[in-house]
Motif scaffolding. Structure first.
Motif, PDB file in Angstrom:
ATOM      1  N   ALA A 101       6.627  -2.300  15.998  1.00 29.32           N
ATOM      2  CA  ALA A 101       5.531  -1.340  16.126  1.00 29.32           C
ATOM      3  C   ALA A 101       4.186  -1.910  15.682  1.00 29.32           C
ATOM      4  CB  ALA A 101       5.842  -0.083  15.312  1.00 29.32           C
ATOM      5  N   ILE A 102       4.183  -3.103  15.086  1.00 27.25           N
ATOM      6  CA  ILE A 102       2.916  -3.679  14.649  1.00 27.25           C
ATOM      7  C   ILE A 102       2.355  -4.581  15.745  1.00 27.25           C
ATOM      8  CG2 ILE A 102       3.421  -3.507  12.190  1.00 27.25           C
ATOM      9  CD1 ILE A 102       4.255  -6.368  12.140  1.00 27.25           C
ATOM     10  N   VAL A 165      14.429  -8.684  -0.778  1.00 27.48           N
ATOM     11  CA  VAL A 165      13.625  -9.275   0.291  1.00 27.48           C
ATOM     12  C   VAL A 165      13.524  -8.305   1.472  1.00 27.48           C
ATOM     13  CG1 VAL A 165      13.439 -11.188   1.926  1.00 27.48           C
ATOM     14  CG2 VAL A 165      14.082 -11.634  -0.434  1.00 27.48           C
ATOM     15  N   CYS A 166      14.614  -7.626   1.794  1.00 33.98           N
ATOM     16  CA  CYS A 166      14.574  -6.615   2.867  1.00 33.98           C
ATOM     17  C   CYS A 166      13.553  -5.530   2.545  1.00 33.98           C
ATOM     18  CB  CYS A 166      15.946  -5.974   3.068  1.00 33.98           C
ATOM     19  SG  CYS A 166      17.123  -6.973   3.964  1.00 33.98           S
ATOM     20  N   LEU A 167      13.574  -5.039   1.321  1.00 39.26           N
ATOM     21  CA  LEU A 167      12.635  -3.979   0.929  1.00 39.26           C
ATOM     22  C   LEU A 167      11.196  -4.479   0.942  1.00 39.26           C
ATOM     23  CD1 LEU A 167      14.699  -2.268  -1.904  1.00 39.26           C
ATOM     24  CD2 LEU A 167      14.402  -1.520   0.470  1.00 39.26           C
ATOM     25  N   ILE A 168      10.976  -5.717   0.520  1.00 37.17           N
ATOM     26  CA  ILE A 168       9.628  -6.301   0.573  1.00 37.17           C
ATOM     27  C   ILE A 168       9.152  -6.403   2.019  1.00 37.17           C
ATOM     28  CG2 ILE A 168       8.329  -8.443   0.196  1.00 37.17           C
ATOM     29  CD1 ILE A 168      10.054  -8.765  -2.400  1.00 37.17           C
ATOM     30  N   LEU A 169      10.021  -6.844   2.922  1.00 34.55           N
ATOM     31  CA  LEU A 169       9.654  -6.930   4.345  1.00 34.55           C
ATOM     32  C   LEU A 169       9.328  -5.555   4.913  1.00 34.55           C
ATOM     33  CD1 LEU A 169      12.221  -9.516   5.723  1.00 34.55           C
ATOM     34  CD2 LEU A 169       9.729  -9.752   5.688  1.00 34.55           C
ATOM     35  N   ILE A 170      10.121  -4.562   4.551  1.00 36.38           N
ATOM     36  CA  ILE A 170       9.870  -3.204   5.043  1.00 36.38           C
ATOM     37  C   ILE A 170       8.519  -2.706   4.571  1.00 36.38           C
ATOM     38  CG2 ILE A 170      10.621  -0.794   4.786  1.00 36.38           C
ATOM     39  CD1 ILE A 170      13.528  -1.889   4.953  1.00 36.38           C
ATOM     40  N   VAL A 171       8.209  -2.907   3.295  1.00 38.85           N
ATOM     41  CA  VAL A 171       6.905  -2.486   2.766  1.00 38.85           C
ATOM     42  C   VAL A 171       5.787  -3.259   3.457  1.00 38.85           C
ATOM     43  CG1 VAL A 171       5.448  -2.490   0.697  1.00 38.85           C
ATOM     44  CG2 VAL A 171       7.810  -1.690   0.552  1.00 38.85           C
ATOM     45  N   ARG A 172       5.967  -4.547   3.628  1.00 42.56           N
ATOM     46  CA  ARG A 172       4.951  -5.381   4.295  1.00 42.56           C
ATOM     47  C   ARG A 172       4.707  -4.897   5.724  1.00 42.56           C
ATOM     48  NH1 ARG A 172       4.679  -9.648   7.822  1.00 42.56           N
ATOM     49  NH2 ARG A 172       3.033 -11.156   7.448  1.00 42.56           N
ATOM     50  N   PHE A 173       5.783  -4.699   6.473  1.00 37.59           N
ATOM     51  CA  PHE A 173       5.623  -4.237   7.857  1.00 37.59           C
ATOM     52  C   PHE A 173       5.003  -2.847   7.913  1.00 37.59           C
ATOM     53  CE2 PHE A 173       9.314  -7.103   9.448  1.00 37.59           C
ATOM     54  CZ  PHE A 173       8.453  -8.188   9.510  1.00 37.59           C
ATOM     55  N   ALA A 174       5.358  -1.978   6.978  1.00 33.82           N
ATOM     56  CA  ALA A 174       4.786  -0.627   6.959  1.00 33.82           C
ATOM     57  C   ALA A 174       3.287  -0.679   6.675  1.00 33.82           C
ATOM     58  CB  ALA A 174       5.505   0.236   5.931  1.00 33.82           C
ATOM     59  N   ILE A 175       2.879  -1.536   5.750  1.00 29.29           N
ATOM     60  CA  ILE A 175       1.450  -1.669   5.439  1.00 29.29           C
ATOM     61  C   ILE A 175       0.693  -2.235   6.630  1.00 29.29           C
ATOM     62  CG2 ILE A 175      -0.216  -2.958   4.020  1.00 29.29           C
ATOM     63  CD1 ILE A 175       1.822  -2.652   1.690  1.00 29.29           C
ATOM     64  N   ILE A 176       1.229  -3.274   7.256  1.00 30.11           N
ATOM     65  CA  ILE A 176       0.573  -3.870   8.424  1.00 30.11           C
ATOM     66  C   ILE A 176       0.478  -2.846   9.550  1.00 30.11           C
ATOM     67  CG2 ILE A 176       0.823  -5.593  10.254  1.00 30.11           C
ATOM     68  CD1 ILE A 176       2.052  -7.456   8.134  1.00 30.11           C
ATOM     69  N   ARG A 177       1.548  -2.100   9.767  1.00 30.58           N
ATOM     70  CA  ARG A 177       1.533  -1.088  10.826  1.00 30.58           C
ATOM     71  C   ARG A 177       0.497  -0.010  10.538  1.00 30.58           C
ATOM     72  NH1 ARG A 177       6.346   3.025  12.647  1.00 30.58           N
ATOM     73  NH2 ARG A 177       5.155   4.005  14.288  1.00 30.58           N
ATOM     74  N   TYR A 178       0.438   0.439   9.297  1.00 31.51           N
ATOM     75  CA  TYR A 178      -0.521   1.477   8.911  1.00 31.51           C
ATOM     76  C   TYR A 178      -1.948   0.982   9.096  1.00 31.51           C
ATOM     77  CZ  TYR A 178      -3.047   4.880   6.112  1.00 31.51           C
ATOM     78  OH  TYR A 178      -3.930   5.828   5.693  1.00 31.51           O
ATOM     79  N   MET A 179      -2.190  -0.261   8.667  1.00 35.80           N
ATOM     80  CA  MET A 179      -3.545  -0.810   8.779  1.00 35.80           C
ATOM     81  C   MET A 179      -3.928  -1.038  10.242  1.00 35.80           C
ATOM     82  SD  MET A 179      -3.546  -3.385   5.526  1.00 35.80           S
ATOM     83  CE  MET A 179      -5.084  -4.145   5.971  1.00 35.80           C
ATOM     84  N   ALA A 180      -2.979  -1.425  11.076  1.00 32.86           N
ATOM     85  CA  ALA A 180      -3.279  -1.725  12.479  1.00 32.86           C
ATOM     86  C   ALA A 180      -3.394  -0.469  13.339  1.00 32.86           C
ATOM     87  CB  ALA A 180      -2.210  -2.636  13.056  1.00 32.86           C
ATOM     88  N   LEU A 181      -2.523   0.495  13.100  1.00 34.76           N
ATOM     89  CA  LEU A 181      -2.484   1.684  13.947  1.00 34.76           C
ATOM     90  C   LEU A 181      -3.198   2.887  13.356  1.00 34.76           C
ATOM     91  CD1 LEU A 181       1.229   1.515  15.129  1.00 34.76           C
ATOM     92  CD2 LEU A 181      -0.804   0.696  16.320  1.00 34.76           C
ATOM     93  N   GLY A 182      -3.358   2.907  12.073  1.00 34.78           N
ATOM     94  CA  GLY A 182      -3.967   4.061  11.426  1.00 34.78           C
ATOM     95  C   GLY A 182      -2.935   5.134  11.162  1.00 34.78           C
ATOM     96  N   PRO A 183      -3.287   6.102  10.331  1.00 34.94           N
ATOM     97  CA  PRO A 183      -2.315   7.114   9.914  1.00 34.94           C
ATOM     98  C   PRO A 183      -1.945   8.115  11.003  1.00 34.94           C
ATOM     99  CG  PRO A 183      -4.478   7.596   8.991  1.00 34.94           C
ATOM    100  CD  PRO A 183      -4.571   6.263   9.683  1.00 34.94           C
TER     101      PRO A 183
END
Length: 187
Positions: A101-102, A165-183
């Protein structure tokens, strides 16, 4: 359209609810009664890890306390048979959905990196099952008990490392997605 974007949120929510239910079953049905019976926690919850001496103490405790031994075995043959598979599947689907989704420019590149990212939830699942099997062997009457006791701390460390590491990746992808797509574009 990417494969991850086709995963309905209700499937992820259902898997999360199942994971929470099985975790509650494990905690309140086995971990808490074990702690009440012995005054010690089961080794599966030692997030910081433990050593062979701790395994040896647990072996002696279980030899002396049949109720605790039965609780631990029931936990491994009950909720611990399904929890690693449920959580590994949940982690994989969340990583797949968030990663696809990012935007392309923010995605990890290289097929080897992608394979490692997608394999990580399964590394968690395999090591969790390995830890459970090692526990059953180490705390049993098997001739391989000493070998299982030696690898058990490493299985636990690998399990929690891959989960982290899985949880870190999930948080990273969620932040990137939020920043790229907006809320507002969260679907």
């Amino acid at each position: 359209m990417n494969a991850g974007s086709r995963i309905p949120l209700w499937i992820i929510a259902l898997l999360a609810a199942l994971c929470l239910g099985v975790l509650a079953w494990t905690t309140f049905g086995f971990v808490v009664p074990f702690k009440h019976e012995t005054g010690q926690a089961v080794l599966d919850v030692y997030f910081a890890g433990y050593d062979e001496l701790t395994v040896g103490r647990m072996q002696r405790l279980l030899e002396q306390n049949e109720v605790a031994d039965n609780l631990l075995r029931a936990m491994y043959f009950g909720p611990e048979l399904i929890f690693p598979a449920l959580l590994a599947t949940l982690l994989f689907l969340v990583i797949l959905r968030l990663r696809t989704a990012i935007p392309d420019q923010a995605r990890p590149t290289g097929s080897l990196v992608l394979k490692a990212i997608y394999a990580l939830p399964f590394v968690y699942g395999v090591t969790d099952y390995g830890e459970n099997i090692s526990s059953l062997i180490a705390f049993g009457d098997s001739t391989s008990a000493s070998f299982a006791a030696a690898i058990l701390p490493w299985m636990t460390k690998l399990k929690f490392a891959s989960l982290a590491v899985c949880l870190i990746l999930i948080v990273r992808f969620a932040i990137i997605r939020y920043m790229a797509l907006g809320p507002r574009e969260d679907r």
